[in-house]
Design a protein around this motif. Structure first.
Motif, PDB file in Angstrom:
ATOM      1  N   ARG A  19     -16.560  39.865   3.700  1.00  0.00           N
ATOM      2  CA  ARG A  19     -15.201  40.314   3.024  1.00  0.00           C
ATOM      3  C   ARG A  19     -14.766  41.642   3.573  1.00  0.00           C
ATOM      4  NH1 ARG A  19     -13.779  42.649  -1.398  1.00  0.00           N
ATOM      5  NH2 ARG A  19     -15.576  44.005  -1.470  1.00  0.00           N
ATOM      6  N   ARG A  63     -12.469  41.255   6.837  1.00  0.00           N
ATOM      7  CA  ARG A  63     -11.149  40.665   6.280  1.00  0.00           C
ATOM      8  C   ARG A  63     -10.097  41.753   6.617  1.00  0.00           C
ATOM      9  NH1 ARG A  63     -12.368  36.275   6.514  1.00  0.00           N
ATOM     10  NH2 ARG A  63     -13.502  35.177   4.932  1.00  0.00           N
ATOM     11  N   GLN A  68      -6.549  38.532   9.730  1.00  0.00           N
ATOM     12  CA  GLN A  68      -5.514  38.166   8.731  1.00  0.00           C
ATOM     13  C   GLN A  68      -4.997  36.660   9.124  1.00  0.00           C
ATOM     14  OE1 GLN A  68      -4.886  38.678   5.415  1.00  0.00           O
ATOM     15  NE2 GLN A  68      -6.703  39.827   5.583  1.00  0.00           N
ATOM     16  N   PHE A 115       0.121  31.613   6.536  1.00  0.00           N
ATOM     17  CA  PHE A 115       0.117  30.346   6.150  1.00  0.00           C
ATOM     18  C   PHE A 115       1.434  29.310   6.442  1.00  0.00           C
ATOM     19  CE2 PHE A 115      -3.151  31.946   3.392  1.00  0.00           C
ATOM     20  CZ  PHE A 115      -4.191  31.197   3.472  1.00  0.00           C
ATOM     21  N   ILE A 119      -7.629  45.708  -3.422  1.00  0.00           N
ATOM     22  CA  ILE A 119      -8.941  45.020  -3.035  1.00  0.00           C
ATOM     23  C   ILE A 119      -9.997  45.902  -2.206  1.00  0.00           C
ATOM     24  CG2 ILE A 119     -10.217  43.040  -2.165  1.00  0.00           C
ATOM     25  CD1 ILE A 119      -7.588  41.308  -2.998  1.00  0.00           C
ATOM     26  N   ARG A 150       2.160  40.892   3.752  1.00  0.00           N
ATOM     27  CA  ARG A 150       0.803  40.696   2.842  1.00  0.00           C
ATOM     28  C   ARG A 150      -0.362  40.725   4.054  1.00  0.00           C
ATOM     29  NH1 ARG A 150      -1.624  38.575  -1.950  1.00  0.00           N
ATOM     30  NH2 ARG A 150      -3.563  37.260  -1.199  1.00  0.00           N
ATOM     31  N   ARG A 159      -6.421  30.293  -1.138  1.00  0.00           N
ATOM     32  CA  ARG A 159      -7.196  30.467   0.075  1.00  0.00           C
ATOM     33  C   ARG A 159      -6.464  31.775   0.560  1.00  0.00           C
ATOM     34  NH1 ARG A 159      -5.732  24.952   2.564  1.00  0.00           N
ATOM     35  NH2 ARG A 159      -7.429  24.043   1.491  1.00  0.00           N
ATOM     36  N   SER A 160      -5.428  32.455   0.424  1.00  0.00           N
ATOM     37  CA  SER A 160      -4.802  33.532   1.085  1.00  0.00           C
ATOM     38  C   SER A 160      -5.307  34.535   0.141  1.00  0.00           C
ATOM     39  CB  SER A 160      -3.359  33.722   0.567  1.00  0.00           C
ATOM     40  OG  SER A 160      -2.894  34.324  -0.281  1.00  0.00           O
ATOM     41  N   ALA A 161      -5.775  34.355  -1.066  1.00  0.00           N
ATOM     42  CA  ALA A 161      -6.491  35.463  -1.748  1.00  0.00           C
ATOM     43  C   ALA A 161      -8.049  35.589  -1.279  1.00  0.00           C
ATOM     44  CB  ALA A 161      -6.685  35.029  -3.128  1.00  0.00           C
ATOM     45  N   ARG A 162      -8.484  34.743  -0.807  1.00  0.00           N
ATOM     46  CA  ARG A 162      -9.982  34.786  -0.155  1.00  0.00           C
ATOM     47  C   ARG A 162      -9.719  35.298   1.153  1.00  0.00           C
ATOM     48  NH1 ARG A 162     -11.650  29.270  -0.997  1.00  0.00           N
ATOM     49  NH2 ARG A 162     -11.869  29.653  -3.097  1.00  0.00           N
ATOM     50  N   ALA A 163      -8.615  35.061   1.912  1.00  0.00           N
ATOM     51  CA  ALA A 163      -8.356  35.741   3.385  1.00  0.00           C
ATOM     52  C   ALA A 163      -7.982  37.169   3.193  1.00  0.00           C
ATOM     53  CB  ALA A 163      -7.246  34.809   3.849  1.00  0.00           C
ATOM     54  N   VAL A 164      -7.620  37.637   2.148  1.00  0.00           N
ATOM     55  CA  VAL A 164      -7.517  39.036   2.104  1.00  0.00           C
ATOM     56  C   VAL A 164      -8.707  39.710   1.498  1.00  0.00           C
ATOM     57  CG1 VAL A 164      -5.023  39.115   1.995  1.00  0.00           C
ATOM     58  CG2 VAL A 164      -6.378  39.284  -0.001  1.00  0.00           C
ATOM     59  N   GLY A 165      -9.650  39.153   1.191  1.00  0.00           N
ATOM     60  CA  GLY A 165     -11.083  39.626   0.918  1.00  0.00           C
ATOM     61  C   GLY A 165     -11.377  39.507  -0.640  1.00  0.00           C
ATOM     62  N   ALA A 166     -10.654  38.762  -1.688  1.00  0.00           N
ATOM     63  CA  ALA A 166     -10.693  38.939  -2.914  1.00  0.00           C
ATOM     64  C   ALA A 166     -12.071  38.570  -3.296  1.00  0.00           C
ATOM     65  CB  ALA A 166      -9.719  38.292  -3.718  1.00  0.00           C
ATOM     66  N   LYS A 167     -12.694  39.148  -4.143  1.00  0.00           N
ATOM     67  CA  LYS A 167     -13.880  38.510  -4.975  1.00  0.00           C
ATOM     68  C   LYS A 167     -13.813  37.363  -5.665  1.00  0.00           C
ATOM     69  CE  LYS A 167     -16.547  42.703  -4.237  1.00  0.00           C
ATOM     70  NZ  LYS A 167     -16.831  43.954  -5.072  1.00  0.00           N
ATOM     71  N   ASP A 168     -14.648  36.732  -6.020  1.00  0.00           N
ATOM     72  CA  ASP A 168     -14.514  35.440  -6.940  1.00  0.00           C
ATOM     73  C   ASP A 168     -13.953  35.773  -8.226  1.00  0.00           C
ATOM     74  OD1 ASP A 168     -15.411  33.903  -4.934  1.00  0.00           O
ATOM     75  OD2 ASP A 168     -17.598  33.717  -5.792  1.00  0.00           O
ATOM     76  N   ARG A 186     -12.070  38.300  -9.064  1.00  0.00           N
ATOM     77  CA  ARG A 186     -10.567  38.410  -9.081  1.00  0.00           C
ATOM     78  C   ARG A 186      -9.840  37.237  -8.877  1.00  0.00           C
ATOM     79  NH1 ARG A 186      -8.535  43.458  -7.691  1.00  0.00           N
ATOM     80  NH2 ARG A 186      -6.362  43.359  -7.486  1.00  0.00           N
TER      81      ARG A 186
END
Lengths: 330, 308
Positions: free
Chosen positions: A95, A98, A102, A105, A128, A174, B201-210, B212
């Protein structure tokens, strides 16, 4: 380029990468032969370059991209980023990594959360990772918007108020927010109009220069790949069949599959006639790939040996590798 | 091409003029409400019903439990033989129907809305967990849901009520504990489909926790369908309460609820239609009001709704 051999620094390295998706059948969910989306890939991405990955739909290029990001755990093989093996990292370490890795999509209509404003969408990665907040965060978001060609007045709007090209710019902003080292562009222009495609490609190039980014550019449109890539890898049925720098791949393809792909590009000149070497048939089923060389079922040059033996990826010129028993241009 | 770009510029300007700063955004809900006639109507109905429930003892013309043996089954005031004392008539024991509706709104609204809240909360949480994490949690939760669906609701409720004993709280609890399954199924289904979207997927890609991802990416995108289902369910829950009251395990006399009145009036439907009709109308109006209000809420939460 001068003949002085610069030692290029490897940023991301993929070795023996495989991804097999289990296919379950019937009531008792008996596992049958897995779908081999990616079946043994070795690739190296050097700092500051753009590596294009091309191939037909379903050849495993997007799956490869997902694994490079660490979003999809590989079945076998390793993804090494700056010496760290992504597959061995814990969830939390991944994490934190990340920030450096990046993604952009393909579909700008589904890759932005429809319930968030542009400010939230672009500020999200910074929030985050606790990089900044409050007024500073807003200023940074405005700065990012301006870098991708949007403005402050877009802050409070939602994704549905934008066109495809604008949305893709938001997606790029982003991805840029955390100042990553590498961006995997998963068919970033395939869903856009041709006129917008050029804009986005030029934007990506501009950003690359500005921020010294490394790109992995996944696409099925060869012109876009030619426009942006330094090196190109051609994939077929979960394997890399040819890797070379852009010019030698487009001018002197070694693998028959690359040749066929190139000949499918239309020439915008009606007086020139080109001999098309179109491929026949469809992509074979990836859960049951052909024996030997996977391409032999559609290859115009195929011979007996191709059905028996899987060719190795061999280097023919400096940096130009291909996997074929009967290479062209030799 | 040129024409298009001009239009684009113009649009950009007008949008810039209507600066949507924080204050304007917080006013959005009001604007949307006043824009929609049904939303306004819904709000009026719900506010009216809630006020009626709060002020029940003050505005009820009679004691809802007081019987008047002489004036049994008096028709409403406009019908032949109506008595101006009893505007909506009286029931088989000579109790004033209007007063009973006013006082009964307390129990009906309380039970209907709290049971939906309870069931919705349980269903939402379990559905999200089940859909998002999958695997073991999913199997356990979904098998529980199947088990609940396999047992007849009424039977289950009767057993629980018979063991614990009927009261307002147990009634709410039992209704909530049996109806959560449908929310859980719906939320799970929606979660499964949304978690495969690119933006998750993009949220996961920026490192968001579950947590969130669930709260900021999945929940906001399923809340619309959830609200629609929940508001429709207020009606079902009020009816379900009436079935339980009818079977003697719901609201106990002298307490009164619309459901209880409905089942009381059932026997006299052929001769004295008003006994069952008016509580029925009260349920219908309330439910309509809640549904209208739910539609409005859904529109407010949807960024695509235009405010001007």
């Amino acid at each position: 380029m001068t003949q002085v051999k610069e030692k290029k620094k490897t940023l991301l390295k993929v070795t023996g990468l495989k991804k097999h998706f289990p296919v379950t059948k019937g009531f008792i969910k008996k596992e049958t032969i897995p779908l081999k989306a990616v079946d043994g890939i070795d690739l190296e991405i050097f700092e500051g370059e753009t590596l294009g990955i091309v191939g037909e739909s379903g050849c495993g290029k997007s799956t490869t991209g997902q694994m490079m990001l660490g979003l999809l755990p590989p079945t076998e093989g390793t993804v090494t980023f700056e010496g760290k093996d992504l597959t061995s990292l814990s969830k939390e370490e991944l994490r934190r990594l990340r920030k450096d890795l990046q993604v952009i999509f393909q579909d700008p209509f589904s890759s932005l959360n429809p319930r968030m404003t542009i400010e939230q969408l672009i500020g999200e990665p910074l929030k985050i990772h606790g990089v900044m907040q409050g007024k500073q965060l807003r200023n940074e978001v405005i700065r990012l918007l301006k870098t991708v060609g949007l403005g402050e007045h877009h802050l409070k709007r939602h994704p549905h108020e934008f066109s495809g090209g604008q949305r893709q710019r938001i997606g790029i902003a982003r991805a840029l927010a955390l100042k990553p080292k590498i961006i995997i562009c998963d068919e970033p222009v395939s869903a856009l109009d041709v006129s917008i495609q050029a804009q986005i490609l030029n934007l990506l190039r501009k950003l690359q220069k500005e921020f010294k980014l490394t790109y992995v550019f996944i696409a099925h449109g060869l012109p876009a790949v030619r426009h942006i890539s330094d090196r190109v890898a051609v994939m077929y049925l979960g394997k890399v069949v040819e890797v070379a720098d852009r010019d030698s791949l487009f001018e002197k393809p070694i693998h028959p599959y690359t040749e066929a792909l190139l000949s499918a590009i239309p020439i915008p000149d009606p007086t020139k006639r080109k001999e098309h070497k179109l491929l026949e048939g469809d992509l074979p089923n990836p859960s049951n790939p052909p024996s030997g060389c996977r391409f032999h079922t559609r290859c115009p040059y195929a011979q007996e040996v191709c059905k028996m033996k899987d060719p190795e990826l061999t280097e023919y010129h400096e940096g130009h590798k291909a996997a074929c028993h009967f290479p062209l241009q030799q | 091409m040129r024409m298009f770009s001009r239009i684009e510029v113009k649009k950009e300007l007008t949008l810039e003029e209507t600066k949507t700063d924080k204050k304007a955004y917080s006013l959005k809900w009001l604007k949307v409400l006043l824009n929609s006639k049904t939303g306004t109507l819904g709000l009026i109905i719900v506010v009216f019903m809630v006020l009626m429930a709060i002020l029940a003892n003050v505005i009820a013309p009679h004691d809802p439990a007081q019987t008047d043996v002489v004036n049994r089954l008096v028709p409403p005031v406009w019908a032949e033989g109506g008595n101006p004392d009893y505007i909506l008539g009286t029931d088989n024991l000579g109790r004033d129907i209007l007063s009973r509706i006013i006082v009964g709104s307390r129990v009906s609204l309380l039970v209907g809305i709290s049971a939906v809240f309870l069931a919705g909360a349980i269903g939402l949480v379990l559905g999200l967990i089940s859909g998002y994490y999958g695997g073991f949690f999913d199997r356990v939760i979904m098998r529980t849901v199947d088990a609940f669906l396999a047992i007849p609701n009424i039977l289950f409720m009767l057993i629980v009520l018979a063991v614990i004993g009927p009261s307002l709280m147990t009634l709410i609890f039992v209704l909530g504990a049996t109806t959560w399954v449908m929310y859980a199924r719906m939320v799970r289904g929606e979660t499964l489909s949304i978690k495969e979207r690119d933006y998750v997927r993009s949220a996961r890609a920026v490192g968001a926790k579950d947590i969130r991802i669930i709260s900021r990416y999945i929940l906001p995108n399923i809340i619309s369908s959830f609200i629609v289902i929940a508001t429709l369910n207020v009606a079902t829950t009020i009816i379900l309460e009436s079935s339980l009251s009818f079977l003697g395990l719901g609201i106990q006399p002298p307490d009164v609820s619309w459901g209880l009145m409905l089942s009381d009036g059932r026997e006299y439907l052929a001769t004295s239609w008003w006994v069952a009709t008016f509580p029925g109308v009260a349920i219908t109006i309330t439910v309509l009001g809640i549904i209208f209000l739910g539609d409005w809420l859904r529109d407010v939460l949807d960024p695509k709704t235009k405010t001007n």
